[in-house]
Design an enzyme around this catalytic site. Structure first.
Site, PDB file in Angstrom:
ATOM      1  CE  LYS A 107      29.028   9.009  30.696  1.00 45.60           C
ATOM      2  NZ  LYS A 107      30.496  10.302  31.013  1.00 45.60           N
ATOM      3  CG  HIS A 109      28.679   5.563  29.859  1.00 50.94           C
ATOM      4  ND1 HIS A 109      27.045   6.236  29.526  1.00 50.94           N
ATOM      5  CD2 HIS A 109      29.381   6.463  29.067  1.00 50.94           C
ATOM      6  CE1 HIS A 109      27.569   7.610  28.843  1.00 50.94           C
ATOM      7  NE2 HIS A 109      28.232   7.797  28.071  1.00 50.94           N
TER       8      HIS A 109
END
Length: 223
Positions: A107, A109
């Site tokens: 991920k 973000h």
């Protein structure tokens, strides 16, 4: 066989997680039994799984770890229910211990990163998984552990099929033990399943399972 092992096998049979018949495994082998941990989906069964993992960990001699890692996807609920059960059994030792699991895709973000849950940074990590076949999940987990400057402390599994790999005479469990120098525990084994089946199945079915066990029995790796 201990009480928690017997209960897990009995419930696995009742819930058709452990079934007997004719199955083709990913390796191409024809197996007289199949263990589908993807069906660990009821409260009753998950409670038994958690209790078995927790008791296996507590009974392990001279073993210390700081965090549990559940490899995605099957290992995620296994790790979650196990850390709860450990905290219930020994709140002083395990009450504040955490668990983590990996993402299949990193991920970039929010909080970012490859893992969710407790931090692995610099810790001794216990991996929980269901069955070790090709060792892929363990190796992927080890890469994550190394990236966090953490250390693999051991592996706890649901089932040891006690059979050799396709290309070698020893099992994947033996291979991983030797390669990484860590202990590996299994809650139940094929021997336990055979013992259980003798009270449930016709004699000809028992013979098929025992013939399978003899045909693919793993040899120990020489020290």
């Amino acid at each position: 066989m201990k009480e928690h092992q017997a209960r897990l096998i009995e419930l696995s049979y009742e819930h058709k997680i452990l079934t007997f018949g004719d199955y083709t495994l990913k390796s191409g082998r024809k197996s007289p039994y199949f263990f589908n941990s993807g069906l660990f989906c009821s409260g009753e069964v998950l409670a038994a799984v958690a209790d078995s993992y927790a008791q296996t960990i507590i009974d392990a001699p001279d073993f210390e770890f700081d965090i549990i890692l559940g490899p995605a996807y099957k290992g995620i609920p296994l790790a979650a229910v196990t850390i709860v059960k450990l905290a219930e059994k020994d709140p002083e030792k395990y009450g504040k211990m955490e668990y983590a699991y990996n993402r299949k895709e990193k991920k970039d973000h929010g909080e970012g990163g490859n893992t969710v849950g407790g931090s692995l940074k610099g810790k001794r990590v216990l991996i929980l998984d269901d069955v070790m076949t090709a060792g892929t999940a363990i190796r992927e987990s080890l890469a994550i552990i190394k990236a966090e400057q953490a250390h693999l402390a051991g592996v706890a599994l649901i089932l040891d099929r006690q059979e050799r790999m396709v290309e070698f005479e020893h099992s994947m469990i033996s291979q991983v033990k030797k390669e990484f120098g860590v202990p590996i525990w299994s809650i139940i084994t094929l021997d336990d399943i055979v013992q259980f089946a003798k009270g449930k199945l016709p004699e000809e079915d028992i013979e098929r399972i025992e013939n399978y066990r003899a045909m693919y029995k793993a040899k120990p790796i020489a020290e």
